[in-house]
Design an enzyme around this catalytic site. Sequence first.
Site, PDB file in Angstrom:
ATOM      1  N   ASP A 159       7.955   3.893  -9.421  1.00 39.75           N
ATOM      2  CA  ASP A 159       8.632   3.202  -8.321  1.00 39.75           C
ATOM      3  C   ASP A 159       9.200   1.842  -8.714  1.00 39.75           C
ATOM      4  OD1 ASP A 159       8.144   5.161  -6.354  1.00 39.75           O
ATOM      5  OD2 ASP A 159       6.063   4.500  -6.219  1.00 39.75           O
ATOM      6  N   HIS A 191      -1.495   2.757 -11.484  1.00 41.79           N
ATOM      7  CA  HIS A 191      -1.490   4.174 -11.141  1.00 41.79           C
ATOM      8  C   HIS A 191      -2.892   4.724 -11.285  1.00 41.79           C
ATOM      9  CE1 HIS A 191      -0.347   8.408 -11.100  1.00 41.79           C
ATOM     10  NE2 HIS A 191       0.762   7.998 -10.525  1.00 41.79           N
ATOM     11  N   HIS A 214       1.962   4.978  -1.883  1.00 43.05           N
ATOM     12  CA  HIS A 214       2.469   6.209  -2.511  1.00 43.05           C
ATOM     13  C   HIS A 214       3.988   6.074  -2.593  1.00 43.05           C
ATOM     14  CE1 HIS A 214       2.599  10.255  -3.834  1.00 43.05           C
ATOM     15  NE2 HIS A 214       2.187  10.916  -2.760  1.00 43.05           N
TER      16      HIS A 214
HETATM   17  N1  CMC Z   1      -1.291  -5.246  -8.394  1.00 46.31           N
HETATM   18  C1  CMC Z   1      -2.386  -5.995  -8.618  1.00 46.31           C
HETATM   19  N2  CMC Z   1      -3.599  -5.503  -8.868  1.00 46.31           N
HETATM   20  C2  CMC Z   1      -3.721  -4.179  -8.868  1.00 46.31           C
HETATM   21  C3  CMC Z   1      -2.639  -3.320  -8.649  1.00 46.31           C
HETATM   22  C4  CMC Z   1      -1.378  -3.897  -8.422  1.00 46.31           C
HETATM   23  N3  CMC Z   1      -0.294  -3.141  -8.206  1.00 46.31           N
HETATM   24  N4  CMC Z   1      -3.052  -2.029  -8.715  1.00 46.31           N
HETATM   25  C5  CMC Z   1      -4.364  -2.084  -8.983  1.00 46.31           C
HETATM   26  N5  CMC Z   1      -4.772  -3.379  -9.081  1.00 46.31           N
HETATM   27  C6  CMC Z   1      -6.106  -3.862  -9.411  1.00 46.31           C
HETATM   28  C7  CMC Z   1      -7.052  -3.705  -8.227  1.00 46.31           C
HETATM   29  O1  CMC Z   1      -7.054  -4.869  -7.426  1.00 46.31           O
HETATM   30  C8  CMC Z   1      -8.365  -3.480  -8.935  1.00 46.31           C
HETATM   31  O2  CMC Z   1      -8.819  -4.731  -9.412  1.00 46.31           O
HETATM   32  P1  CMC Z   1     -10.393  -5.059  -9.393  1.00 46.31           P
HETATM   33  O3  CMC Z   1     -11.000  -4.100 -10.357  1.00 46.31           O
HETATM   34  O4  CMC Z   1     -10.475  -6.476  -9.814  1.00 46.31           O
HETATM   35  O5  CMC Z   1     -10.859  -4.828  -7.984  1.00 46.31           O
HETATM   36  C9  CMC Z   1      -7.977  -2.646 -10.145  1.00 46.31           C
HETATM   37  O6  CMC Z   1      -6.612  -3.009 -10.422  1.00 46.31           O
HETATM   38  C10 CMC Z   1      -8.081  -1.162  -9.914  1.00 46.31           C
HETATM   39  O7  CMC Z   1      -7.326  -0.825  -8.764  1.00 46.31           O
HETATM   40  P2  CMC Z   1      -7.651   0.375  -7.788  1.00 46.31           P
HETATM   41  O8  CMC Z   1      -7.173   0.040  -6.421  1.00 46.31           O
HETATM   42  O9  CMC Z   1      -9.072   0.790  -7.963  1.00 46.31           O
HETATM   43  O10 CMC Z   1      -6.741   1.512  -8.415  1.00 46.31           O
HETATM   44  P3  CMC Z   1      -6.367   2.894  -7.737  1.00 46.31           P
HETATM   45  O11 CMC Z   1      -6.331   3.893  -8.797  1.00 46.31           O
HETATM   46  O12 CMC Z   1      -7.244   3.164  -6.548  1.00 46.31           O
HETATM   47  O13 CMC Z   1      -4.910   2.589  -7.147  1.00 46.31           O
HETATM   48  C11 CMC Z   1      -2.596   2.462  -6.879  1.00 46.31           C
HETATM   49  C12 CMC Z   1      -3.744   3.081  -7.687  1.00 46.31           C
HETATM   50  C13 CMC Z   1      -1.271   3.085  -7.345  1.00 46.31           C
HETATM   51  C14 CMC Z   1      -2.776   2.779  -5.396  1.00 46.31           C
HETATM   52  C15 CMC Z   1      -2.583   0.945  -7.111  1.00 46.31           C
HETATM   53  O14 CMC Z   1      -2.382   0.649  -8.472  1.00 46.31           O
HETATM   54  C16 CMC Z   1      -1.560   0.218  -6.249  1.00 46.31           C
HETATM   55  O15 CMC Z   1      -1.843  -0.114  -5.101  1.00 46.31           O
HETATM   56  N6  CMC Z   1      -0.319  -0.056  -6.790  1.00 46.31           N
HETATM   57  C17 CMC Z   1       0.720  -0.663  -6.026  1.00 46.31           C
HETATM   58  C18 CMC Z   1       1.419   0.367  -5.187  1.00 46.31           C
HETATM   59  C19 CMC Z   1       2.287   1.290  -6.000  1.00 46.31           C
HETATM   60  O16 CMC Z   1       3.058   0.867  -6.847  1.00 46.31           O
HETATM   61  N7  CMC Z   1       2.174   2.586  -5.722  1.00 46.31           N
HETATM   62  C20 CMC Z   1       2.972   3.623  -6.387  1.00 46.31           C
HETATM   63  C21 CMC Z   1       2.113   4.533  -7.200  1.00 46.31           C
HETATM   64  S1  CMC Z   1       3.042   5.570  -8.327  1.00 46.31           S
HETATM   65  C22 CMC Z   1       4.020   6.651  -7.427  1.00 46.31           C
HETATM   66  C23 CMC Z   1       3.463   7.172  -6.177  1.00 46.31           C
HETATM   67  O17 CMC Z   1       2.328   7.638  -6.117  1.00 46.31           O
HETATM   68  O18 CMC Z   1       4.181   7.147  -5.205  1.00 46.31           O
END
Ligand code: CMC
Length: 388
Positions: free
Chosen positions: A323, A267, A228
């Site tokens: 971010d 996201h 987050h």
């Molecule tokens: N790098 C590489 N792969 C990713 C990433 C990433 N940053 N984010 C998602 N994926 C992949 C994930 O591995 C999955 O792949 P697969 O379908 O092959 O298993 C697919 O994309 C879907 O990911 P998810 O985990 O189901 O997506 P989510 O909606 O649960 O997670 C998230 C959203 C923001 C937690 C995630 O994208 C993430 O961890 N990003 C990196 C951390 C980040 O930048 N967070 C800030 C978010 S925005 C501001 C805030 O909230 O603070």
Amino acid sequence: FGLMSYDPAFLNTASVRSAITYIDGEAGILRYRGYPIEQLAAGSTYLEVAYLLVHGELPTAEQLHAWETEIVHHTFVHESMKRLMEAFHYDAHPMGMLIASVAALSTFYPEASEVDDAGNRMLQVHRLIAKVPTIAAWAYRHTRGFPYVYPENDLGFTGNFLSMMFRMAEPRYTADPALERALEVLFILHADHEQNCSANAMRAIGSSRVDPYSALAGAAAALYGPLHGGANEEVLRMLAEIGDVRHVPAYVERVKAGDFRLMGFGHRVYKNYDPRAKIIKQTADSVFEVTGRNPLLDVALELEKIALEDEYFVSRKLYPNVDFYSGLIYQALGLPATMFPVMFAIPRTAGWLAQWLEGVVDPEQKIARPRQVYVGRGERDYVPLERR
Ligand code: CMC
């Protein structure tokens, strides 16, 4: 499990009805109370946006003046808060200090627990928006071993914050207007984002009708996590680790291999470019004109370019989020990475409070208490220790 639906992490469940923030993740649209984020970032101020989030309408000149005066009136914190903060270890994480100090604030305002009183609620809203920057700046000064700087209330919200952060021997600190405006824009962009993890925490904790300081400390704790608000801190570490544009392709390959995530990408709601990231990228240029170009910007630009062309990221609709570029600006302003989540928490305070206010007066919002699907053992008899 009968008629109950199982939706871990609320992927497909609306937990509230809200009139505050609208997001269309497919189209990359973000609006506060109907106003596009781009227009607010271009023409508004953080305190005006805070008013909009909390009250639902843009203020008249008179209302804005009264709101600003009210908030300025509350920027000081009790001297005992200062002593409390001084008790933290010299290398305490500023976000940990902020969370603990905001929780401690509830003990100074016991009347805050009367959440059914509208006037009382608004008083705490003013206090929290005003005091969080003071605590945040003091947390930073504490990590540096610098004496705490008291608020100077004629400086404006961001100017005063920069003064509490950076004033040294000079009798008065005047921020560069371009930097002050850039910070104002960052604050506007971070002010709310509907039912994100920390807003959900604020509402869930608030639904127990605890005071807003305790609820906000919980929301800030949710924000602290690396998935987050802690992501901006991680982005900077990642960019520093990559170090050079030539290392970007190899790093991206490791992300694709599943070694780690590309921080600042992806996201839950945006399946398109995060509109905030677009504005932050432009803001970065105005900051770098004053501070000089952050060399890690080239690494970030290369990362974005490669990722946006790569099948892995394209097929998963992973784009830069808020971010990705914000940390580069904070670093250019002279902030250590540990302060980045704090810089997120300061403006998000208005959003958390707007979400809390909406929740506590909504008769449909009972105490947040999800059900579960029990997958544990059936009934069995206790076995005394000597027979195990
Ligand atoms: N790098 C590489 N792969 C990713 C990433 C990433 N940053 N984010 C998602 N994926 C992949 C994930 O591995 C999955 O792949 P697969 O379908 O092959 O298993 C697919 O994309 C879907 O990911 P998810 O985990 O189901 O997506 P989510 O909606 O649960 O997670 C998230 C959203 C923001 C937690 C995630 O994208 C993430 O961890 N990003 C990196 C951390 C980040 O930048 N967070 C800030 C978010 S925005 C501001 C805030 O909230 O603070």
